[in-house]
Enzyme design. Structure first.
Site, PDB file in Angstrom:
ATOM      1  N   LYS A 109       8.600  -8.118 -16.237  1.00 59.38           N
ATOM      2  CA  LYS A 109       7.619  -7.133 -16.728  1.00 59.38           C
ATOM      3  C   LYS A 109       7.845  -5.769 -16.059  1.00 59.38           C
ATOM      4  CE  LYS A 109       3.327  -7.059 -14.695  1.00 59.38           C
ATOM      5  NZ  LYS A 109       2.886  -5.747 -14.223  1.00 59.38           N
ATOM      6  N   CYS A 203      -7.803   0.650  -8.843  1.00 56.89           N
ATOM      7  CA  CYS A 203      -7.863  -0.637  -9.518  1.00 56.89           C
ATOM      8  C   CYS A 203      -8.193  -1.714  -8.503  1.00 56.89           C
ATOM      9  CB  CYS A 203      -6.550  -0.944 -10.213  1.00 56.89           C
ATOM     10  SG  CYS A 203      -5.241  -1.267  -9.062  1.00 56.89           S
ATOM     11  N   ARG A 208      -4.261   3.465  -5.299  1.00 60.43           N
ATOM     12  CA  ARG A 208      -3.113   3.729  -6.162  1.00 60.43           C
ATOM     13  C   ARG A 208      -3.065   5.154  -6.682  1.00 60.43           C
ATOM     14  NH1 ARG A 208      -1.582  -1.649  -9.374  1.00 60.43           N
ATOM     15  NH2 ARG A 208       0.462  -0.775  -9.076  1.00 60.43           N
TER      16      ARG A 208
HETATM   17  C1  UD1 Z   1       4.906  -1.337  -8.559  1.00 62.22           C
HETATM   18  C2  UD1 Z   1       4.749  -2.652  -9.316  1.00 62.22           C
HETATM   19  C3  UD1 Z   1       3.719  -3.540  -8.636  1.00 62.22           C
HETATM   20  C4  UD1 Z   1       4.068  -3.728  -7.177  1.00 62.22           C
HETATM   21  C5  UD1 Z   1       4.282  -2.377  -6.487  1.00 62.22           C
HETATM   22  C6  UD1 Z   1       4.786  -2.518  -5.065  1.00 62.22           C
HETATM   23  C7  UD1 Z   1       5.225  -1.999 -11.593  1.00 62.22           C
HETATM   24  C8  UD1 Z   1       4.712  -1.829 -12.971  1.00 62.22           C
HETATM   25  N1  UD1 Z   1       4.313  -2.369 -10.665  1.00 62.22           N
HETATM   26  O1  UD1 Z   1       3.652  -0.672  -8.626  1.00 62.22           O
HETATM   27  O2  UD1 Z   1       3.709  -4.805  -9.295  1.00 62.22           O
HETATM   28  O3  UD1 Z   1       3.015  -4.389  -6.515  1.00 62.22           O
HETATM   29  O4  UD1 Z   1       5.262  -1.617  -7.215  1.00 62.22           O
HETATM   30  O5  UD1 Z   1       5.936  -3.283  -5.016  1.00 62.22           O
HETATM   31  O6  UD1 Z   1       6.402  -1.851 -11.345  1.00 62.22           O
HETATM   32  N2  UD1 Z   1       1.315   5.498  -3.657  1.00 62.22           N
HETATM   33  C9  UD1 Z   1       0.808   6.741  -3.300  1.00 62.22           C
HETATM   34  N3  UD1 Z   1       1.089   7.804  -4.103  1.00 62.22           N
HETATM   35  C10 UD1 Z   1       1.856   7.686  -5.229  1.00 62.22           C
HETATM   36  C11 UD1 Z   1       2.369   6.415  -5.572  1.00 62.22           C
HETATM   37  C12 UD1 Z   1       2.081   5.340  -4.763  1.00 62.22           C
HETATM   38  O7  UD1 Z   1       0.121   6.888  -2.292  1.00 62.22           O
HETATM   39  O8  UD1 Z   1       2.075   8.689  -5.922  1.00 62.22           O
HETATM   40  C13 UD1 Z   1       0.996   4.325  -2.805  1.00 62.22           C
HETATM   41  C14 UD1 Z   1       0.130   3.311  -3.574  1.00 62.22           C
HETATM   42  O9  UD1 Z   1      -1.232   3.630  -3.509  1.00 62.22           O
HETATM   43  C15 UD1 Z   1       0.474   2.023  -2.866  1.00 62.22           C
HETATM   44  C16 UD1 Z   1       1.930   2.218  -2.453  1.00 62.22           C
HETATM   45  O10 UD1 Z   1       2.175   3.619  -2.533  1.00 62.22           O
HETATM   46  O11 UD1 Z   1      -0.316   1.869  -1.726  1.00 62.22           O
HETATM   47  C17 UD1 Z   1       2.920   1.468  -3.323  1.00 62.22           C
HETATM   48  O12 UD1 Z   1       2.804   1.899  -4.653  1.00 62.22           O
HETATM   49  P1  UD1 Z   1       4.038   1.914  -5.656  1.00 62.22           P
HETATM   50  O13 UD1 Z   1       5.290   1.464  -4.964  1.00 62.22           O
HETATM   51  O14 UD1 Z   1       4.055   3.218  -6.341  1.00 62.22           O
HETATM   52  O15 UD1 Z   1       3.623   0.773  -6.665  1.00 62.22           O
HETATM   53  P2  UD1 Z   1       3.556   0.877  -8.234  1.00 62.22           P
HETATM   54  O16 UD1 Z   1       4.757   1.586  -8.748  1.00 62.22           O
HETATM   55  O17 UD1 Z   1       2.226   1.336  -8.647  1.00 62.22           O
END
Ligand code: UD1
Length: 514
Positions: A109, A203, A208
């Site tokens: 996914k 969420c 996030r």
């Molecule tokens: C993706 C995965 C999810 C997985 C996560 C971590 C998808 C669709 N989802 O989510 O299943 O659990 O990676 O492996 O691929 N953050 C910030 N600022 C940002 C972006 C992220 O502070 O702009 C923080 C988030 O709040 C979180 C951490 O970084 O605490 C990790 O997030 P991220 O790696 O971006 O996860 P996703 O891409 O949302």
């Protein structure tokens, strides 16, 4: 349905009566009479499918014709109605049977979603194989259709025709439903010079934020305006830049890659996420004619090209689904063979499972997992970005540690709200306490069946594993969370000898968290 049409509602979720007690949740937005016909055709097709009637293909073909011509797509889940109409499907599990047999792992996914969004970068028809049948995937197809694409998803193959994209604005209702719609920012900005989205918001598993996505796009020259919850990006002439991520965010790395691919000059992302899904995105973009190197390391270099061409591509296997099955095999003291998986993507889990005493053999894309004795505890596991232990397997491995001989500590460093399954596991007899981002797990000899609630996708998968391993009957409620990431989880485990039945009841609002 007619009554619902007469109510004049134009947005939201409805439960459509099906047979005597079964209902389907559909989301509808601006439904007109042609779309209602496509709903009817879809409904008929489903009905025929259940009785294996030859009419199934006819109704399905008519539905596709109608859906394509009206740009309408079903977001459907088959659920049953209870008179109150306020709960979703349940899984009823008779635990205590060791899993045994062989299972094919479906496509990932988290690789498919950004790749489907990246399809917007080319003009023409993209074909993707090994795309799982999941609610999140259907939502992404629905959004692409709302933007003007023509999409099809049959037997694991998705086609996306992007030639007639007419909108660059992702509607608020869809943005709120699935966080992954944030992936549309990079490709729409790169191809059309404009995109508007809405804040996806927090969420179930944490805050996030999307600041890293936005800062990355700004570094490429995009102008970003925020009006209330709407984010409008302009950037007709994106230019390559050096971008340092404060945290190796998976989504931000992917969004920046997709935006930079058509920018002028070279972009380098430092402290990039290294997840296999990012390598998959690189391979897909390069198959379309991009020039990207370094995915899988912490430095990714993107040399901008003028144009991308449509291509055919196969999505990698889902490492989190594979990991979930491996842990379930171990927790039930079973013996399971996984095929079509990639063991190289699961090294941290394999390492932890071996420490608990689980036997694992690997041969190319086949893995066998067996566990004959009580697992041993693991003193400390810390979730962090790949290649460390994945946060998406944290709740599942906690079930195994709950049953282990000894005391384990689990530290969650990626998402701040990811211990919601702990209370439910404790209801089943586990002995877990939480202090901030650490869970302290004292192994118990057995878990006991109970009624528990899935609060998010992976927490839900963990409760299913707990139910499979527990003594007695477990009911897992709010199964729609699990359906977002596992293709019919009950069938998956039934094929391995488990006693799991879905009891269909109804629905309200779906939440697409990760
Ligand atoms: C993706 C995965 C999810 C997985 C996560 C971590 C998808 C669709 N989802 O989510 O299943 O659990 O990676 O492996 O691929 N953050 C910030 N600022 C940002 C972006 C992220 O502070 O702009 C923080 C988030 O709040 C979180 C951490 O970084 O605490 C990790 O997030 P991220 O790696 O971006 O996860 P996703 O891409 O949302």
């Amino acid at each position: 349905m007619v009554l619902l049409a007469m109510t004049g509602r134009t947005e939201g979720w409805i439960a459509e009566p099906y047979g005597s007690d079964v209902s389907r949740i559909i989301q509808f937005a601006e439904i007109d009479w042609e779309q209602w016909i496509s709903i009817l055709l879809f409904n008929q097709a489903k009905r025929q499918q259940r009785t294996s009637s030859p009419l199934y293909s006819l109704f399905r073909a008519l539905y596709h014709l109608m859906a394509v011509s009206t740009g309408y797509r079903m977001l459907s889940q088959w659920v049953s109605v209870n008179p109150g109409g306020d709960t979703l499907d349940k899984l009823v599990i008779e635990g205590g049977r060791p899993l045994s047999g062989s299972i094919r792992i479906h496509g990932a996914k988290n690789a498919a979603l950004p790749i489907m969004a990246a399809s917007l970068l080319a003009d023409g028809e993209i074909t993707l194989h090994n795309v799982p049948h999941l609610l999140d995937i259907e939502v992404m197809l629905y959004i692409l259709e709302r933007l003007g694409c023509t999409c099809r998803h049959e037997q694991g193959t998705v086609t996306i025709n992007t030639s007639l994209v007419r909108s660059h604005d992702v509607p608020e209702d869809l943005m709120k439903q699935m966080r992954s719609s944030i992936f549309l920012m990079g490709p729409l900005l790169a191809r059309f010079g404009r995109v508007s989205v809405y804040q996806p918001g927090g969420c179930a598993i944490g805050e996030r934020k999307i600041d890293l996505h936005l800062r990355g796009l700004e570094a490429l020259g995009a102008q970003i305006e925020e009006q209330d919850q709407q984010i409008i990006c302009h950037g007709a002439n994106l230019t390559g830049a050096d971008i340092h991520l404060d945290f190796p965010s998976v989504g931000a790395t992917e969004n920046i890659m997709m935006a930079a691919v058509l920018a002028e000059g070279t972009t380098t992302i430092f402290n990039a996420a290294r997840e296999p899904e990012i390598q998959d995105l690189q391979h897909f973009l390069n198959a379309m004619g991009a020039r990207i190197m370094g995915a899988g390391t912490d430095t990714i270099t993107i040399n901008g090209v003028e144009k991308l061409q449509p291509c055919t591509y196969e999505i990698i296997p889902d490492r989190i689904v594979a990991g979930t099955v491996m842990i379930a095999a171990a927790a039930t003291r079973g013996n399971v063979t996984l095929t079509h998986c990639n063991p190289a993507h699961l090294t941290s889990l394999i390492h932890v499972l071996k420490r608990t005493g689980v036997q694992i053999t690997v041969c190319n894309d086949i893995m066998t997992v067996s566990c004959m004795t009580r697992p041993k505890s693991v003193d400390r596991i810390v979730t962090s970005p790949y290649p460390s232990f994945p946060t998406d397997l944290q709740s599942q491995i906690m079930v195994l540690l709950s049953l282990a001989d000894g005391f384990s500590v689990m530290k969650e460093t990626v998402f701040e709200g990811r211990f919601k399954h702990v209370d439910e596991l404790n209801v089943m007899g586990a002995d877990i306490s939480v202090d901030l981002n650490a869970a302290f797990i004292r192994g118990v000899p057995r878990l006991y069946g109970a009624t528990v609630e899935a609060t998010d996708l992976r927490a839900g998968a963990a409760l299913v594993i707990a139910g499979l391993a527990a003594q007695g009957k477990t009911i897992v409620e709010q199964v729609h969370h699990i359906d977002r990431g596992y293709d019919q989880i009950e069938k998956l485990f039934q094929s391995l000898g488990a006693s799991v039945e879905r009891q269909s009841t109804v629905s309200k609002q779906l939440d697409f968290a990760n």
